[in-house]
Design an enzyme around this catalytic site. Structure first.
Site, PDB file in Angstrom:
ATOM      1  N   ASP A 270       0.860  -1.039  -0.106  1.00 15.17           N
ATOM      2  CA  ASP A 270       0.162   0.221  -0.014  1.00 15.17           C
ATOM      3  C   ASP A 270       0.623   1.213  -0.071  1.00 15.17           C
ATOM      4  O   ASP A 270       1.353   1.710   1.143  1.00 15.17           O
ATOM      5  CB  ASP A 270      -1.058  -0.005   1.309  1.00 15.17           C
TER       6      ASP A 270
ATOM      7  N   ARG B  53       3.737   2.909   3.201  1.00 12.96           N
ATOM      8  CA  ARG B  53       4.500   2.128   4.065  1.00 12.96           C
ATOM      9  C   ARG B  53       6.036   2.255   3.961  1.00 12.96           C
ATOM     10  O   ARG B  53       6.686   1.988   4.668  1.00 12.96           O
ATOM     11  CB  ARG B  53       4.187   0.553   3.396  1.00 12.96           C
TER      12      ARG B  53
ATOM     13  N   ARG C  12      -7.665  10.336   1.035  1.00 14.14           N
ATOM     14  CA  ARG C  12      -7.146   9.570   0.266  1.00 14.14           C
ATOM     15  C   ARG C  12      -7.627   9.741  -1.074  1.00 14.14           C
ATOM     16  O   ARG C  12      -7.059   8.983  -2.023  1.00 14.14           O
ATOM     17  CB  ARG C  12      -7.273   8.071   0.806  1.00 14.14           C
TER      18      ARG C  12
ATOM     19  N   LYS D 231      -9.403   0.165  -6.153  1.00 17.33           N
ATOM     20  CA  LYS D 231     -10.106  -0.082  -4.959  1.00 17.33           C
ATOM     21  C   LYS D 231     -10.952   0.770  -4.240  1.00 17.33           C
ATOM     22  O   LYS D 231     -10.620   2.063  -4.681  1.00 17.33           O
ATOM     23  CB  LYS D 231      -9.020  -0.624  -3.750  1.00 17.33           C
ATOM     24  N   HIS D 232     -12.055   0.842  -3.523  1.00 18.29           N
ATOM     25  CA  HIS D 232     -12.575  -0.568  -2.959  1.00 18.29           C
ATOM     26  C   HIS D 232     -13.847  -0.973  -3.769  1.00 18.29           C
ATOM     27  O   HIS D 232     -14.814  -0.071  -3.462  1.00 18.29           O
ATOM     28  CB  HIS D 232     -12.486  -0.534  -1.635  1.00 18.29           C
TER      29      HIS D 232
ATOM     30  N   HIS E 182     -12.214  -1.883   9.001  1.00 16.56           N
ATOM     31  CA  HIS E 182     -11.009  -2.326  10.239  1.00 16.56           C
ATOM     32  C   HIS E 182     -11.663  -2.768  11.412  1.00 16.56           C
ATOM     33  O   HIS E 182     -11.401  -3.426  12.053  1.00 16.56           O
ATOM     34  CB  HIS E 182      -9.938  -1.428  10.308  1.00 16.56           C
TER      35      HIS E 182
ATOM     36  N   ASP F 279     -10.106  -7.616   0.232  1.00 18.59           N
ATOM     37  CA  ASP F 279      -9.229  -6.783   1.298  1.00 18.59           C
ATOM     38  C   ASP F 279      -9.065  -7.601   2.302  1.00 18.59           C
ATOM     39  O   ASP F 279      -9.276  -8.757   2.179  1.00 18.59           O
ATOM     40  CB  ASP F 279     -10.223  -5.552   1.667  1.00 18.59           C
TER      41      ASP F 279
END
Length: 349
Positions: free
Chosen positions: A64, A72, A139, A169-170, A182, A251
């Protein structure tokens, strides 16, 4: 035989237990997280080890790397890239923003390819609505489908030009979620006509992309009982109404939006029509549970996986990364003289 799974690992280098598990499970690919990142030399060694574990030097390795709060690989070894909504703010012109998004993605592809990563989970094609949870938030490339599609395609093209596959995505849209997947399972109550005109539109516009990722969201107009990742109806809609023919990834199976054991979660996602499932966190016991619910990559899923990897260009578009980074960050700082430049197409990558 290759299995329909992507796994993470625990640290900077593989343990012997991880090597043995990957050699036996033979996942289609791997995914790296911030815990796996230290230096360019370390990441390159880790990607080499992952591929060696399954005997495939071209195995997919994902990350990601969006920019902003989802990045990351970052300082001190890599630049801090901006989030999706920063491009229009920097330029206030869709055409200039498109050029900058493409350049930023091309630069990220250069960073990733240097360390052996060949798939980036970008672009985000979700279109946030007022009041939605900020898990998408900045984002997103914009607040309307047309802008998101325009800038999302620019990002995808920049990655492809640099030898890295994009993943849209998504699917079929995360912009109306009023909860973080999450932690919880959101339900979207918009009717199909509204979803089609707004949420689905960027995914339709980029349906030619090689890879996509599902959303762990219930859409009451599609399937009121199951999140899209585990819904045959939702995945049929992704294939037919959105026109997406690429490889479809789930995901992360660990997210609390899904219920049941990890074995059940994996099995339900694949049975619904996901091609490959993802388990991110590198927990060995959890990966073994996922492996029990995953079969071999075969049939249409295998063909789509092969077609996706065939789109990796072996000779990336030429780039002067030093000049490219300088122009990119000058333009993002609002220096209009940096909006155009010769860094792409005039130097070897």
């Amino acid at each position: 035989m290759t299995s329909a799974a992507i796994y993470g690992c625990a640290g900077h280098r593989l343990t012997e237990d991880e090597r043995a598990f990957f050699a036996e499970a033979r996942p289609w690919g791997f995914i790296l997280f911030r815990r796996n990142i230290d230096s360019p030399e370390q990441v390159r060694a880790l990607t080499d080890e992952l591929r060696a574990a399954i005997g495939d030097r071209d195995a997919p390795i994902l990350i990601d790397q969006e920019g902003g709060r989802v990045q990351r690989m970052g300082p001190p070894h890599w630049p801090k890239y901006p989030p999706g909504d920063a491009y229009l703010k920097a330029t206030n012109d869709p055409a200039d923003a498109r050029d900058l998004v493409r350049l930023g993605a091309r630069l990220m592809a250069h960073d990733l390819r240097e360390v052996g990563i060949n798939i980036d989970l970008l672009p985000v094609l979700d279109v946030p609505v007022p009041g939605a949870h900020d898990i998408i938030g900045d984002r997103a490339y914009g607040r309307d489908p047309q802008t998101v599609a325009l800038l999302g395609r620019a990002a995808a093209e920049g990655l492809l030009a640099g030898g890295v596959l994009p993943c849209i995505k998504h699917m079929p849209g995360h912009g109306r979620a009023f909860a973080d997947t999450h932690k919880d399972l959101p339900t979207v109550h918009a009717d199909l006509e509204t979803l089609d005109a707004w949420d689905f539109a960027p995914f339709k516009a980029l349906s030619d992309m090689p890879i996509g990722m599902t959303a762990h969201i219930v859409f009451s107009a599609i399937d009121p009982k199951r999140p899209a990742t585990q819904s045959k109806r939702a995945i049929r809609l992704i294939r037919e109404r959105l026109g997406f023919g690429g490889l479809l990834l789930s995901d992360d199976l660990v997210m609390n939006a899904l219920s049941g054991s990890l074995t059940q979660r994996a099995h339900k996602a694949l049975k619904a029509g996901c091609d490959v499932v993802i388990h991110w966190n590198g927990d060995m016991d959890e990966m073994r549970q996922v492996a029990e619910g995953v079969g071999p990559l075969k049939g249409g899923a295998k063909r789509r996986a092969e077609a996706a990897l065939a789109r990796i260009v072996r000779t990336p578009e030429p780039l002067d990364p030093v000049a490219g980074h300088e122009r990119f960050f000058r333009a993002m700082a609002g220096k209009t003289d940096a909006a155009k430049g010769p860094d792409v197409g005039e130097a070897q990558a």
